[in-house]
Motif scaffolding. Structure first.
Motif, PDB file in Angstrom:
ATOM      1  N   SER A   2       0.850  -1.181   0.000  1.00 46.69           N
ATOM      2  CA  SER A   2       0.000   0.000   0.000  1.00 46.69           C
ATOM      3  C   SER A   2       0.890   1.237   0.000  1.00 46.69           C
ATOM      4  O   SER A   2       2.112   1.135   0.124  1.00 46.69           O
ATOM      5  CB  SER A   2      -0.914  -0.004   1.224  1.00 46.69           C
ATOM      6  N   ASN A  76      -6.620   2.440  -3.953  1.00 47.87           N
ATOM      7  CA  ASN A  76      -7.545   3.077  -3.011  1.00 47.87           C
ATOM      8  C   ASN A  76      -7.150   4.526  -2.751  1.00 47.87           C
ATOM      9  O   ASN A  76      -7.963   5.425  -2.840  1.00 47.87           O
ATOM     10  CB  ASN A  76      -7.565   2.317  -1.673  1.00 47.87           C
ATOM     11  N   GLN A 130      -6.462  -2.107 -11.063  1.00 47.50           N
ATOM     12  CA  GLN A 130      -7.514  -2.097 -10.037  1.00 47.50           C
ATOM     13  C   GLN A 130      -8.075  -3.492  -9.793  1.00 47.50           C
ATOM     14  O   GLN A 130      -8.319  -3.890  -8.657  1.00 47.50           O
ATOM     15  CB  GLN A 130      -8.624  -1.139 -10.447  1.00 47.50           C
ATOM     16  N   GLU A 134      -7.975  -5.627  -6.278  1.00 46.79           N
ATOM     17  CA  GLU A 134      -9.163  -6.217  -5.649  1.00 46.79           C
ATOM     18  C   GLU A 134      -8.973  -7.697  -5.391  1.00 46.79           C
ATOM     19  O   GLU A 134      -9.355  -8.218  -4.347  1.00 46.79           O
ATOM     20  CB  GLU A 134     -10.392  -5.989  -6.537  1.00 46.79           C
ATOM     21  N   SER A 137      -6.838  -8.244  -2.328  1.00 40.02           N
ATOM     22  CA  SER A 137      -7.309  -7.784  -1.005  1.00 40.02           C
ATOM     23  C   SER A 137      -8.358  -8.734  -0.419  1.00 40.02           C
ATOM     24  O   SER A 137      -8.865  -9.608  -1.057  1.00 40.02           O
ATOM     25  CB  SER A 137      -7.857  -6.370  -1.096  1.00 40.02           C
TER      26      SER A 137
END
Ligand code: TYD
Length: 137
Positions: A2, A76, A130, A134, A137
């Motif tokens: 992140s 994010n 993206q 996803e 995660s």
């Protein structure tokens, strides 16, 4: 990974009347093993670089001449860095989208990478990035 893992790393700077000297020691300054070095230069006004993420490779970007901006995204959050000192670089771990822009005239971006060039390690479509984020995660 992140955005909290993205960080500026200060390098040593030795100044004397003849000018400045900065050095990089992998063990002391770089959070990965360096397998490749490349540099981006001769950048025309208004050009942008990057626009990709790496699946596994880590990079360290150093503005060895001039300045530029690096916009980073993790799917994010987003953040931006203005790199304008040859003794301070930006560490980008894997799975961080980066856009490089606002290059000053004559600027040079030196990049240390954890891997040899491998097109399969790139994600060059933001929508694909993206989706990958996803899935992870
Ligand atoms: P590109 O990824 O578009 O550069 P940037 O991320 O700096 O905007 O790379 C431009 C071209 O150079 C592309 O065809 C891939 C090639 N290339 C190599 O062959 N080896 C390398 O180490 C790098 C970084 C790029």
């Amino acid at each position: 990974m992140s955005l909290k893992d993205v960080r500026l790393i200060e390098l040593p700077k030795i100044e004397d009347p003849r000018g400045s000297l900065t050095f990089i020691e992998q063990a002391n300054h770089i959070p990965f093993e360096i397998e490749r070095v490349y540099y981006i230069y001769g950048i025309p006004a208004g050009a942008s670089r990057g626009a990709h993420a790496h699946k596994k490779q880590h990079e360290f970007l150093i503005p060895i001449a001039g300045s530029f901006d690096v916009l980073v995204k993790d799917g994010n959050l987003e953040s931006s860095y203005h790199l304008d000192r040859s003794s301070c670089g930006l560490y980008l771990p894997e799975m961080v989208w980066r856009d490089l822009c606002n290059f000053s005239m004559g600027s040079i971006c030196l990049v240390l990478s954890s891997g040899v060039f491998d097109e399969d390690d790139y994600i060059r479509e933001y929508s694909e990035f993206q989706k990958e984020v996803e899935m992870l995660s």
